[in-house]
Every structure is written in C-alpha cells, then in structure tokens.
Design an enzyme around this catalytic site. Sequence first.
Site, mmCIF file in Angstrom:
data_model
loop_
_atom_site.group_PDB
_atom_site.id
_atom_site.type_symbol
_atom_site.label_atom_id
_atom_site.label_comp_id
_atom_site.label_asym_id
_atom_site.label_seq_id
_atom_site.Cartn_x
_atom_site.Cartn_y
_atom_site.Cartn_z
ATOM 1 N N LYS A 149 0.846 -1.204 0.000
ATOM 2 C CA LYS A 149 0.000 0.000 0.000
ATOM 3 C C LYS A 149 0.878 1.249 0.000
ATOM 4 C CE LYS A 149 -0.303 -0.079 5.056
ATOM 5 N NZ LYS A 149 -1.121 -0.549 6.192
ATOM 6 N N ARG B 162 -10.954 -0.397 14.153
ATOM 7 C CA ARG B 162 -10.894 0.245 12.839
ATOM 8 C C ARG B 162 -11.919 -0.504 11.992
ATOM 9 N NH1 ARG B 162 -5.020 1.118 9.951
ATOM 10 N NH2 ARG B 162 -5.339 -1.047 9.312
ATOM 11 N N TYR C 51 15.007 31.092 7.082
ATOM 12 C CA TYR C 51 13.848 31.849 7.572
ATOM 13 C C TYR C 51 13.856 31.950 9.100
ATOM 14 C CZ TYR C 51 11.748 31.360 2.916
ATOM 15 O OH TYR C 51 11.489 31.413 1.577
ATOM 16 N N MET D 39 11.019 25.358 1.578
ATOM 17 C CA MET D 39 10.159 24.536 0.731
ATOM 18 C C MET D 39 10.970 23.547 -0.108
ATOM 19 S SD MET D 39 7.203 25.708 -1.957
ATOM 20 C CE MET D 39 6.107 26.396 -0.738
HETATM 21 C C1 LIG Z 1 -0.445 -1.588 6.815
HETATM 22 C C2 LIG Z 1 -1.007 -2.879 7.190
HETATM 23 C C3 LIG Z 1 -0.201 -4.006 7.345
HETATM 24 C C4 LIG Z 1 1.304 -3.915 7.310
HETATM 25 O O1 LIG Z 1 1.761 -3.293 8.497
HETATM 26 P P1 LIG Z 1 3.323 -3.168 8.769
HETATM 27 O O2 LIG Z 1 3.486 -2.725 10.167
HETATM 28 O O3 LIG Z 1 3.845 -2.163 7.798
HETATM 29 O O4 LIG Z 1 3.890 -4.498 8.518
HETATM 30 C C5 LIG Z 1 -0.805 -5.224 7.575
HETATM 31 N N1 LIG Z 1 -2.151 -5.326 7.666
HETATM 32 C C6 LIG Z 1 -2.951 -4.255 7.556
HETATM 33 C C7 LIG Z 1 -4.424 -4.427 7.677
HETATM 34 C C8 LIG Z 1 -2.412 -3.007 7.322
HETATM 35 O O5 LIG Z 1 -3.229 -1.940 7.216
#
Ligand SMILES: *Cc1c(COP(=O)(O)O)cnc(C)c1O
Length: 399
Positions: free
Chosen positions: A35, A133, A264, A312
Amino acid sequence: MDGHPEALIDLGAVKDNVGALARHVGGAQVMAVVKADGYGHGMIPVANAALAGGATWLGVVHVGEALALRQAGLTARVLCLLGAPDAPHEEAIRQDIDLSAGSAELVGQIAAAAERAGRPARVHLKADTGMSRGGATAADWPGLVHAALAAEAAGRVRVAGLWSHMASADIPGHPSIAAQLAAFQAAVHVAEQAGARPEVRHLANTPATVTLPETWYDMIRPGGGIVGLCTLPGGAPGWLRPAMTVKAVLVQAKRVPAGTGVSYGHRYVTEREATLGLVPLGYAEGIPRQATNTAQVLVRGRRWTISGTVCMNQVIVDFGDEPVAPGDEVVLFGPGDAGEPTAQEWADALGTLSYDIVTRFAGRVPRSYRGVTEATEPVPVVASVDAAVSGAVRRLQES
Ligand SMILES: *Cc1c(COP(=O)(O)O)cnc(C)c1O
C-alpha cells in the site's frame, strides 16, 4: 532536477527481506503489503521484488491499487484490505482480486457484484478484535459469518480468509495483544464451527511477525518489514535491511562570518566563521519541517545537523571549516552502511515513525532502482522508471 535529488531503492534488499521474514515464520505464507505506493518505494517494483523473494500474496488498501497490480501483469493473489461499499467490486471479482468484508451488508453488496460478474467473489471476513478500525465486532461477527456462508452456499462467494489486525503489536507487553489473540482465536472458532473453510487465517503485521509467533497463523502481512523497517521501539531487527536511500548533491558552498543568521527566522546563527552548504531538498520534497536544527545528513563521511529552518525546496548546513564544494554528495538517510543516518534515526529525532519518513518522498523525488541480485548473477544498477524495472524483475523471475 538540479542537485540530483534521488531516492535510490534497493530491490535486492526487498527480495532478501521477504526471504528473511519467510524463514523467520517457518511455514506461513507471506503477503507483501505494498500500500501507499509500496511505502513510498514504488508499488510495482516492490511487489515484483517481494514475489521474487518468495511472497505469494500482495496486500493493498484500495481496489484501484489492486487493478494497477493486475494491469502491470502481476498474477499473484491480491487482497484489498479496506472493505468499502462503493468500491468497484465487480471489476475486482473479474480480475480475481480478493475482497475484505467486515459487515453482512458488505457481503450482500459483494455477492450482488459477483452475480453480475458471473463468478464467485473471494472474500476475507474481517474481525474487529480490538483495533476498532474496520471489521465486525464480536457481537456482529456471527451475523457476518452466516451471511457469508449463505452467499457461499449460493455460489456467489468463496470465504477464502479470516483475518484481523493488531493495534499494539509494536508496544511489547501491551495488554491488548493477549486480548486480541484470544478474540481472534474465538472468531476463527465461531466461523469454523459454522462451516467456514478458509484457505488462510491472518493477523500479523511486521512487529507481530518479528515478536509474536502466536499471530502468524497461515500467513503474515508485513509491509514495513519488506522495505527493511519496523515500528517496534528501536526499529527493525538487524536481519532486515532498509531499502531506501535519499540523497542529493550540494549546489552551493560559501564562507560566512560568525554571527550570520541562517534561513527563515534566523533560527540558526553561526557561532564562528563557517562554510554554509546548500542542499536542494526541502519540505516539498519530503523533509519534515520539524527537521529544522534537528535531523542529520552525511557529507564527506561525517554527519552534520541541518542548520536553521527547512525551506520549501532547500535546507542549509553549517559545515564549519570542512572543505565542502558544490557536487559533494549529501545522504539524508539510508541503510546506515557508510555512517549515514537511517530513516529510523530521522523518525526518532522527529518523534514519528520510519514509515512516515520514507512515504513522504514518494512522487516528490525521482526514484531509481538497484536490481534484484539472483544467487550468482549480479544485476547491474538500473536507473529507470518503474515500468522498466518491473519488466526487468519479471524477466529475472521467469529466467
Ligand atoms: C499496513 C497494514 C499491514 C502492514 O503493516 P506493517 O506494520 O507495515 O507491517 C498489515 N495489515 C494491515 C491491515 C495493514 O493496514
């Protein structure tokens, strides 16, 4: 871009990390979670390298990401971790993408999409075992299971997985760990008693994979671990290797007198006559603004702290009397081999996670890739776009 900002991705490290994770858990399968554009490392190249390293599944959040994996020619099992009612379920089912469901309503929507697609949907039922969640609470779980098994009996759904997610696997000894393990065990029991025959039961993210064997079940779901990172205190174990190095070159160096205000707000003032070097990376490229006067970089074999406010697109470093010059390499972070800080050190200095550091640079700094190294045949450095790399890795896998 001037000053050659670059995120160099070591796909050999990704491949090796997956192998090390697989060895660590013995028989469990590995779902490589890619992801957020492969945690900022590039989804397609990281996915290919992970598969070359022995992963058999890929995990993403959205159906769109899963479709992109299919479009790139990846045929491995893919699970979308987020169950959402308005996702393009029908297209996902046609493309043999596994979907997650945490409510009976969503199972109904997926089953309807399966009917339109003309083939059963592969679904993983998600239990909320304490993260609060996604997923079904213990109270709603039996209803979800029965809806899914009814859809399975009708030929619209295949209950391919049972799963949940840990809230505090990276806080060793946290009481929620034992509670979630017990809750998941109970959820699996309820589903299997009701007749579910899942291919995979899965619970473990990277910190759980590293420290909690009871979470491994049939498959682990590491994301950070495959790119060499972990959210445990102290970061990843030494057998995982960070895959991202972010660097640039100095674009200017100049002598200034003592008492010179820098950047800055003049939040840094030189104590003595000094050489200031200009680094062409700033918060628009991914350096957190909180790195002001805090984070370190490696130049000429030594670490130096960023001097003054992060701009930036630039930061300034006080190099004292070091003879730095334009063109000198500046490494923000990497695996640490040459003494450069790691993303974990940046995270510790800035009060955040290594994941938060590496994902910032995605799409803002050009990426290049070092190829996967097969057993005996070293692969030359490939500097190219993601597509070319994924092709190269695929050819390696096939050869
Ligand atoms: C992001 C995620 C993972 C992976 O988590 P890591 O700590 O990066 O290994 C696994 N399962 C779900 C549902 C996630 O959202």
